[in-house]
Design a protein around this motif. Structure first.
Motif, PDB file in Angstrom:
ATOM      1  N   HIS A 145       0.808  -1.214   0.000  1.00 49.80           N
ATOM      2  CA  HIS A 145       0.000   0.000   0.000  1.00 49.80           C
ATOM      3  C   HIS A 145       0.846   1.270   0.000  1.00 49.80           C
ATOM      4  O   HIS A 145       0.545   2.238  -0.704  1.00 49.80           O
ATOM      5  CB  HIS A 145      -0.938  -0.001   1.215  1.00 49.80           C
ATOM      6  CG  HIS A 145      -2.036  -1.009   1.105  1.00 49.80           C
ATOM      7  ND1 HIS A 145      -3.122  -1.026   1.954  1.00 49.80           N
ATOM      8  CD2 HIS A 145      -2.236  -2.037   0.238  1.00 49.80           C
ATOM      9  CE1 HIS A 145      -3.933  -2.016   1.626  1.00 49.80           C
ATOM     10  NE2 HIS A 145      -3.403  -2.654   0.595  1.00 49.80           N
ATOM     11  N   GLN A 146       1.898   1.269   0.782  1.00 54.65           N
ATOM     12  CA  GLN A 146       2.739   2.464   0.871  1.00 54.65           C
ATOM     13  C   GLN A 146       3.407   2.768  -0.464  1.00 54.65           C
ATOM     14  O   GLN A 146       3.456   3.924  -0.901  1.00 54.65           O
ATOM     15  CB  GLN A 146       3.796   2.261   1.964  1.00 54.65           C
ATOM     16  CG  GLN A 146       4.718   3.448   2.188  1.00 54.65           C
ATOM     17  CD  GLN A 146       5.740   3.179   3.288  1.00 54.65           C
ATOM     18  OE1 GLN A 146       5.521   2.357   4.170  1.00 54.65           O
ATOM     19  NE2 GLN A 146       6.866   3.868   3.222  1.00 54.65           N
ATOM     20  N   LYS A 149       0.728   3.989  -3.065  1.00 53.98           N
ATOM     21  CA  LYS A 149       0.336   5.388  -2.858  1.00 53.98           C
ATOM     22  C   LYS A 149       1.417   6.345  -3.367  1.00 53.98           C
ATOM     23  O   LYS A 149       1.114   7.390  -3.937  1.00 53.98           O
ATOM     24  CB  LYS A 149       0.058   5.629  -1.376  1.00 53.98           C
ATOM     25  CG  LYS A 149      -1.202   4.934  -0.868  1.00 53.98           C
ATOM     26  CD  LYS A 149      -1.368   5.123   0.639  1.00 53.98           C
ATOM     27  CE  LYS A 149      -2.592   4.388   1.158  1.00 53.98           C
ATOM     28  NZ  LYS A 149      -2.758   4.526   2.631  1.00 53.98           N
ATOM     29  N   ASP A 166      -6.752   6.890  -1.225  1.00 57.42           N
ATOM     30  CA  ASP A 166      -6.269   6.269   0.014  1.00 57.42           C
ATOM     31  C   ASP A 166      -7.398   5.529   0.728  1.00 57.42           C
ATOM     32  O   ASP A 166      -7.182   4.455   1.307  1.00 57.42           O
ATOM     33  CB  ASP A 166      -5.674   7.327   0.944  1.00 57.42           C
ATOM     34  CG  ASP A 166      -4.364   7.904   0.419  1.00 57.42           C
ATOM     35  OD1 ASP A 166      -3.821   7.338  -0.558  1.00 57.42           O
ATOM     36  OD2 ASP A 166      -3.887   8.906   0.980  1.00 57.42           O
ATOM     37  N   THR A 167      -8.600   6.105   0.711  1.00 54.90           N
ATOM     38  CA  THR A 167      -9.749   5.476   1.361  1.00 54.90           C
ATOM     39  C   THR A 167     -10.066   4.128   0.717  1.00 54.90           C
ATOM     40  O   THR A 167     -10.342   3.137   1.405  1.00 54.90           O
ATOM     41  CB  THR A 167     -10.981   6.395   1.278  1.00 54.90           C
ATOM     42  OG1 THR A 167     -10.704   7.616   1.963  1.00 54.90           O
ATOM     43  CG2 THR A 167     -12.206   5.735   1.916  1.00 54.90           C
ATOM     44  N   ASP A 170      -7.052   1.716   1.552  1.00 50.71           N
ATOM     45  CA  ASP A 170      -7.090   1.325   2.971  1.00 50.71           C
ATOM     46  C   ASP A 170      -8.298   0.451   3.283  1.00 50.71           C
ATOM     47  O   ASP A 170      -8.283  -0.311   4.257  1.00 50.71           O
ATOM     48  CB  ASP A 170      -7.118   2.568   3.863  1.00 50.71           C
ATOM     49  CG  ASP A 170      -5.820   3.372   3.773  1.00 50.71           C
ATOM     50  OD1 ASP A 170      -4.805   2.799   3.346  1.00 50.71           O
ATOM     51  OD2 ASP A 170      -5.853   4.569   4.119  1.00 50.71           O
ATOM     52  N   SER A 172      -9.274  -2.009   1.544  1.00 51.33           N
ATOM     53  CA  SER A 172      -9.094  -3.352   0.978  1.00 51.33           C
ATOM     54  C   SER A 172      -9.266  -4.419   2.055  1.00 51.33           C
ATOM     55  O   SER A 172      -8.816  -4.239   3.186  1.00 51.33           O
ATOM     56  CB  SER A 172      -7.696  -3.480   0.349  1.00 51.33           C
ATOM     57  OG  SER A 172      -7.506  -2.531  -0.674  1.00 51.33           O
ATOM     58  N   ARG A 194       1.014  -2.922   5.298  1.00 53.81           N
ATOM     59  CA  ARG A 194      -0.265  -3.308   4.711  1.00 53.81           C
ATOM     60  C   ARG A 194      -0.058  -3.588   3.227  1.00 53.81           C
ATOM     61  O   ARG A 194       0.628  -2.860   2.519  1.00 53.81           O
ATOM     62  CB  ARG A 194      -1.301  -2.195   4.885  1.00 53.81           C
ATOM     63  CG  ARG A 194      -1.884  -2.118   6.288  1.00 53.81           C
ATOM     64  CD  ARG A 194      -3.344  -1.709   6.231  1.00 53.81           C
ATOM     65  NE  ARG A 194      -4.152  -2.696   5.520  1.00 53.81           N
ATOM     66  CZ  ARG A 194      -5.396  -2.478   5.110  1.00 53.81           C
ATOM     67  NH1 ARG A 194      -5.959  -1.293   5.295  1.00 53.81           N
ATOM     68  NH2 ARG A 194      -6.075  -3.405   4.475  1.00 53.81           N
TER      69      ARG A 194
END
Length: 352
Positions: A145-146, A149, A166-167, A170, A172, A194
């Motif tokens: 994820h990081q 993004k 991001d929503t 996050d 997922s 994550r």
């Protein structure tokens, strides 16, 4: 590199939400939840628009199920309301990101797809001595994820749009475990990061292309891989030099480490194109294209299921014809005239 801002008004525009709803229901508009949404369509979209404007929007709970073919995978279906949001977002950001993708990536893109990928693979295979084929191990569950993004922020700078992105990321759900260790990791590093996107989301398919876009450019431009293509997590690099591909594989593995990805140790290999190469359900030889045995076996099983369902009056003749036409269209991309005649001439459909 140009970064795009002021996208939010376009994302939450009512006409964009309406367009997104029409796309999200394509082929599914008679399902009860979609019929109910459409019955109150204007009210639902105004409520959704307000939730996005006020940043009170939250993704709903996924419905998950496992499929076994062509390989075991966990499929996640987002609530219809969330799928409308996914389309609304992609309507705006996809045209901005598409120009940064290389030509030879074929999955989940307009005017691309499996058959164009097969044609390109065949052309490269028939003009090269060797091919390096790789499969990324547990790709969707491994997407960090990081890192994802950060990739998106290289092209998008609109704060509100990034909040929605991001929503969605996050939100997922839990995926099949893919806890790999990389250089400089400690014992708990894989657990503290994550990762994983739900297969089935429109946004996940788009994000998957974004995640590997830099890698595609690395292979094409840094390694000098002129004959390279990718379809989701399967990619192939062609050359007349075995040594070049051997060195390229090492560089590829090192680069994928930075994305916290691993290639499959068994499915990734260098082979002679003269011996044939498997790709997207076909085996490509210098003078012909054959359907892979396991795909043919699976197709025969589906035909039997159609026969049983039709005999039991669970489906009508239109459903049977649609299913057979779809499979025939796929077979036509190989040298399968006799095979198709044999299969379809042997099929009998009758009511029980």
């Amino acid at each position: 590199m140009k970064r795009h801002g002021n996208l939010w008004p376009s994302v939450i525009d009512f006409s964009n939400l309406l367009c997104a709803a029409r796309k999200a229901q394509k082929g599914k508009r008679f399902r009860p939840n979609i019929l109910d949404f459409n019955y109150h369509l204007e009210q639902e979209l105004h409520t959704l628009k307000a939730d996005l404007e006020q940043k009170t929007y939250k993704p709903g709970k996924y419905r998950t199920f496992e499929i076994k073919e062509p390989k075991p995978r966990l499929i996640s279906a987002a609530p219809y309301r969330d799928r409308v949001v996914h389309h609304a977002l992609c309507n705006v950001i996809t045209p901005l990101m598409e120009p940064s993708f290389i030509y030879d990536t074929y999955a989940n893109r307009e005017r691309k797809g499996t058959h164009l990928a097969l044609q390109r693979f065949t052309r490269y295979a028939r003009s090269s001595d060797y091919v390096l084929q790789c499969d990324i191990q547990k790709y969707f569950p491994s997407i960090d994820h990081q890192i994802l993004k950060a990739c998106l922020r290289r092209k998008i700078k609109c704060p509100d749009t990034l909040w929605l992105i991001d929503t969605i990321i996050d939100g997922s759900n839990e995926q099949i475990p893919a806890a790999f260790h990389f250089q400089d990791d400690d014992l708990l590093s894989p657990l503290n990061r994550r990762r994983g996107l739900p297969i089935g989301n429109l946004t996940s398919q788009f994000f998957a292309n974004v995640y590997l876009s830099g890698f595609d450019h690395f292979v094409k431009e840094t390694l000098g891989g002129k004959k390279y293509l990718r379809y989701v997590d399967d990619f192939a690099l062609f050359s007349d030099s075995h040594d070049f591909l051997t060195e390229a594989r090492q560089a590829i593995e090192a680069h994928l480490d930075r994305l916290r990805l691993k290639i499959h140790p068994v499915k990734s290999h260098i082979s002679k194109t003269q011996q044939g190469a498997n790709f997207l359900g076909f085996r490509i030889f210098p003078d012909r294209i054959r359907v892979r045995t396991e795909n043919l076996r699976r197709a025969r099983r589906r035909c039997r299921e159609l026969q049983i369902s039709y005999a039991a009056r669970k489906i009508d003749l239109n459903r049977v014809v649609t299913g057979l036409q779809s499979w025939e269209a796929h077979l036509k991309h190989g040298d399968t005239q006799q095979l198709r005649r044999h299969i379809f001439n042997s099929l009998v459909f009758s009511r029980g």
